[in-house]
Design an enzyme around this catalytic site. Sequence first.
Site, short mmCIF file in Angstrom:
data_model
loop_
_atom_site.label_atom_id
_atom_site.label_comp_id
_atom_site.label_asym_id
_atom_site.label_seq_id
_atom_site.Cartn_x
_atom_site.Cartn_y
_atom_site.Cartn_z
N GLY A 1 -65.45 -36.35 108.43
CA GLY A 1 -64.75 -35.18 107.90
C GLY A 1 -65.63 -34.47 106.90
O GLY A 1 -65.32 -34.40 105.71
N ALA A 2 -66.75 -33.94 107.37
CA ALA A 2 -67.76 -33.36 106.47
C ALA A 2 -67.44 -31.91 106.15
O ALA A 2 -68.23 -31.00 106.44
CB ALA A 2 -69.15 -33.49 107.08
N LYS B 1 -54.47 -38.43 88.89
CA LYS B 1 -54.74 -37.25 89.72
C LYS B 1 -53.49 -36.82 90.48
O LYS B 1 -53.17 -35.62 90.57
CB LYS B 1 -55.88 -37.54 90.69
CG LYS B 1 -56.28 -36.31 91.51
CD LYS B 1 -57.47 -36.58 92.40
CE LYS B 1 -57.86 -35.31 93.17
NZ LYS B 1 -58.98 -35.54 94.10
N ASN C 1 -51.26 -33.23 91.38
CA ASN C 1 -51.12 -32.79 92.77
C ASN C 1 -49.66 -32.80 93.23
O ASN C 1 -49.23 -31.91 93.97
CB ASN C 1 -51.94 -33.69 93.69
CG ASN C 1 -53.42 -33.39 93.64
OD1 ASN C 1 -53.83 -32.30 93.26
ND2 ASN C 1 -54.24 -34.35 94.01
N SER D 1 -54.83 -26.45 96.52
CA SER D 1 -55.17 -26.63 97.94
C SER D 1 -53.96 -26.40 98.84
O SER D 1 -54.11 -25.87 99.95
CB SER D 1 -55.73 -28.04 98.17
OG SER D 1 -54.78 -29.02 97.80
#
Length: 325
Positions: free
Chosen positions: A7-8, A205, A209, A274
Amino acid sequence: MKVCIFGAGAIGGYVAAKLAQTDTEVSVVARGPHLAAMQEKGLTLLEEGQDPVSVPIRASDNAADLGPQDYVFITLKAHSVPAVVDSMQPLIADETTLVSGVNGVPWWYFHKLGGPYEGTRLASVDPGNMQWDGFGPDRVLGCVVYPAAEVTAPGSIKHIEGNRFSLGEPDGSKSDRAAKLSAALSAAGLRAPVRPRIRDEIWLKLWGNLSFNPISALTHSTLDVLCADEGTRSVARGMMLEAQEVAEILGVKFPIDVEKRLDGGAAVGAHKTSMWQDLELRRPMEIDALVTSVQELGQLTGISTPTIDTVASLIKLRARVAGLY
């Protein structure tokens, strides 16, 4: 050392580009124009204040082309992972370590945690136990990803901020595999501390989120705005306090209080989360790992999560209406 990034995209590409500048043997699994560009001209990384760096990279859309690895970084969105468990198998040998750089509550959360919930499996992030059975939790090394990056064009990554990838064994031990990966990442100019309590960092984190992502997607407000507005700040605070109660039942220790976490979100400035970006770009939204998982943990521990439940209902309907959930 052989490391494959599965998953680059933005974060995966950033890690790959940094590691490829060392003696680590790096490969990536990607697809589409991004893959084609890397195969043709390598991977280009742009970091602030530096000239662009292009590195040759071994890239394929088929894991069988790359073979068994020492480490496999998983840098996909959480909801995308179960569907690729089978296709990842050619990368995995007996001693392969899976580095779980995925946001939200991880599917392996209760592996080697100890206590009454040891071995519990989470349907919200691992439906059908695809990852638990297909990968095996003993392979996993936890990783909390802090950098921000973006794909500016096929084959090109822009690093925005941050370079820390906290690592941690599920049982809190200082393992050789964690130390070796930390050294390799450090040699690439990345910060890679090995933490004895990786779940504490996962929750710190996740705290943001869990709340900032759905609220911003629902209101189309950047972090500075939603943390300053009295109403949305109150909703985020309520979600965080409910999540904190759940996490502390599970043994998590928070290093800061809710108000400092909210102030930290505001300090990021006019940032689109995101989840909001996914909504705008019509990409599947990462709701279950960030929100539904905390609901599931609340049910497991007997902690009521009314604010989380309300926001979850709203963001799930918003996503379904858009065809993204």
